[in-house]
Design a protein around this motif. Structure first.
Motif, PDB file in Angstrom:
ATOM      1  N   SER A 186       0.850  -1.194   0.000  1.00  0.00           N
ATOM      2  CA  SER A 186       0.000   0.000   0.000  1.00  0.00           C
ATOM      3  C   SER A 186       0.881   1.238   0.000  1.00  0.00           C
ATOM      4  N   PRO A 187       0.717   2.122  -1.001  1.00  0.00           N
ATOM      5  CA  PRO A 187       1.516   3.351  -1.048  1.00  0.00           C
ATOM      6  C   PRO A 187       0.926   4.483  -0.224  1.00  0.00           C
ATOM      7  N   ASP A 188      -0.270   4.260   0.359  1.00  0.00           N
ATOM      8  CA  ASP A 188      -0.983   5.356   1.017  1.00  0.00           C
ATOM      9  C   ASP A 188      -1.557   4.947   2.371  1.00  0.00           C
ATOM     10  N   ASP A 189      -0.764   4.231   3.155  1.00  0.00           N
ATOM     11  CA  ASP A 189      -1.142   3.853   4.523  1.00  0.00           C
ATOM     12  C   ASP A 189      -2.469   3.097   4.575  1.00  0.00           C
ATOM     13  N   GLY A 190      -2.684   2.204   3.623  1.00  0.00           N
ATOM     14  CA  GLY A 190      -3.865   1.360   3.649  1.00  0.00           C
ATOM     15  C   GLY A 190      -5.039   1.886   2.865  1.00  0.00           C
ATOM     16  N   GLY A 191      -4.895   3.035   2.222  1.00  0.00           N
ATOM     17  CA  GLY A 191      -5.990   3.549   1.405  1.00  0.00           C
ATOM     18  C   GLY A 191      -6.266   2.673   0.200  1.00  0.00           C
ATOM     19  N   SER A 192      -5.235   2.063  -0.341  1.00  0.00           N
ATOM     20  CA  SER A 192      -5.374   1.142  -1.466  1.00  0.00           C
ATOM     21  C   SER A 192      -4.302   0.068  -1.329  1.00  0.00           C
ATOM     22  N   TRP A 193      -4.585  -1.102  -1.928  1.00  0.00           N
ATOM     23  CA  TRP A 193      -3.665  -2.233  -1.825  1.00  0.00           C
ATOM     24  C   TRP A 193      -3.465  -2.879  -3.186  1.00  0.00           C
ATOM     25  N   ALA A 208       1.299   6.903  20.377  1.00  0.00           N
ATOM     26  CA  ALA A 208       0.381   7.520  21.340  1.00  0.00           C
ATOM     27  C   ALA A 208      -1.070   7.223  20.976  1.00  0.00           C
ATOM     28  N   THR A 209      -1.388   7.276  19.669  1.00  0.00           N
ATOM     29  CA  THR A 209      -2.729   6.931  19.183  1.00  0.00           C
ATOM     30  C   THR A 209      -2.588   6.036  17.961  1.00  0.00           C
ATOM     31  N   TRP A 210      -3.640   5.226  17.722  1.00  0.00           N
ATOM     32  CA  TRP A 210      -3.596   4.249  16.637  1.00  0.00           C
ATOM     33  C   TRP A 210      -4.903   4.280  15.846  1.00  0.00           C
ATOM     34  N   THR A 211      -4.798   4.025  14.544  1.00  0.00           N
ATOM     35  CA  THR A 211      -5.944   3.942  13.656  1.00  0.00           C
ATOM     36  C   THR A 211      -5.921   2.602  12.939  1.00  0.00           C
ATOM     37  N   ALA A 212      -7.071   1.932  12.883  1.00  0.00           N
ATOM     38  CA  ALA A 212      -7.156   0.639  12.206  1.00  0.00           C
ATOM     39  C   ALA A 212      -7.087   0.827  10.689  1.00  0.00           C
ATOM     40  N   ILE A 213      -6.400  -0.112  10.018  1.00  0.00           N
ATOM     41  CA  ILE A 213      -6.268  -0.103   8.553  1.00  0.00           C
ATOM     42  C   ILE A 213      -6.987  -1.315   7.998  1.00  0.00           C
ATOM     43  N   THR A 214      -7.828  -1.109   7.002  1.00  0.00           N
ATOM     44  CA  THR A 214      -8.483  -2.232   6.319  1.00  0.00           C
ATOM     45  C   THR A 214      -7.568  -2.784   5.248  1.00  0.00           C
ATOM     46  N   VAL A 215      -7.372  -4.092   5.288  1.00  0.00           N
ATOM     47  CA  VAL A 215      -6.555  -4.764   4.269  1.00  0.00           C
ATOM     48  C   VAL A 215      -7.484  -5.254   3.191  1.00  0.00           C
TER      49      VAL A 215
END
Length: 310
Positions: free
Chosen positions: A61-68, A302-309
């Motif tokens: 993913s080139p965009d932190d999980g936005g596309s795969w 410090a904070t985390w965001t879930a990424i959809t694969v």
């Protein structure tokens, strides 16, 4: 496995070769496919801005999980390594043995296992100061080293001796610290915790404050002030090349971070940690696999965001 080009196209034969488990993923509903892809992840890495997740398959993913994008793999991958001085070069340790190298981001692969012992490659690292120097840990064998980008390999070190037995490195990291011999340490995570060896490959030792030579001479240097939890497996390590003293570790208790080369650790995320990677140009940009979910932090955990694969 010898040094030869692996002809590989992501066609029907590829999917069949991945086995029935991977083939089944292709026909399940989208939400289930995404969950299975996350569960499949064994290792993470950044190739520049591109996040790589690998296991039975390799996805980028080139965009932190936005596309795969799915990329071909020579075989199921147990470990993966990159170096910012060689963009597009992926080093893969194969679950069934051997090392493969791609110089085009995973489009094609070449076997690089000449002289390497057989067995699962449990961990890989590229030397922080030399992108053509590779390290590989072989299950049940030891730590191997290549000085010519994997063309040839030689045994560098026995497995670390911890708690009355030799332990397999489950993860490796090359760390460029002034306290090492020539500025380089090889850190290894094992089922019994963290250990390291200077690049002279003199002796595995606990992570301690002070200089490597002092520890080797005295043999009783002070222990780390706030170490990782005792006897807990260290499943994944990541070193921030921009700030070599910054390390991240994934353990069953979560994600941990150190700002001083592993002497003092702080708990950054709770949950079942499996893998962790840090961006090559930003030590605060971290990705981790926690409780079977791929997550991203832009503030050093410090904070985390879930990424959809996808």
């Amino acid at each position: 496995m010898t040094n030869s080009t692996l002809n590989f196209e992501p066609d029907r034969r590829h999917f069949l070769a991945l086995g029935m488990g991977a083939a089944a993923v292709l026909v399940l509903p989208g939400a289930v496919r995404a969950a299975d892809r996350a569960a499949d992840i064994r290792t993470l890495a950044f190739d520049g801005d591109t996040l790589l997740i690998a296991g039975a398959t390799l996805r980028a993913s080139p965009d932190d999980g936005g596309s795969w994008e799915e990329r071909p793999t020579p075989a199921p991958i147990a470990s993966i390594a990159t170096h910012p001085a060689r963009p597009g070069r992926l080093l893969a340790g194969l679950a069934h043995g051997g090392v493969a190298v791609s110089n085009d981001g995973g489009a094609t692969w070449t076997a690089r296992s000449e002289g390497l012992a057989s067995g699962e490659v449990t961990a890989l690292a590229v030397a922080a100061g030399n992108p053509d120097m590779f390290y590989a840990a072989i299950r049940g064998d030891g730590l191997w080293k290549s000085e010519d980008a994997g063309a040839t390999w030689a045994l560098a070190m026995d497995r670390p001796w911890l708690d009355e037995a030799e332990r397999d490195p489950l993860t490796l990291a090359s760390v460029d610290l002034e306290t090492g011999m020539g500025g380089i340490w090889i850190y290894a995570g094992t089922e019994k915790g963290l250990t390291r060896v200077p690049d002279c490959f003199c002796r595995w030792q606990d992570v301690q404050p002070g200089n490597a030579m002092d520890a080797l001479v005295t043999g009783d240097a002070p222990p780390a002030e706030a170490p990782l939890p005792a006897n807990e497996p260290v499943l994944s390590l990541a070193s921030a090349l921009t700030t070599p003293s910054t390390l991240y570790a994934a353990l069953p208790s979560g994600v941990w971070a150190s700002q001083d080369g592993g002497v003092i650790w702080s708990h950054k995320a709770k949950g079942q940690g499996r893998a962790v990677a840090v961006h090559p140009r930003d030590e605060n940009h971290v990705s981790a696999l926690l409780d079977g979910t791929l997550k991203l932090s832009r503030d050093a955990g410090a904070t985390w965001t879930a990424i959809t694969v996808a």
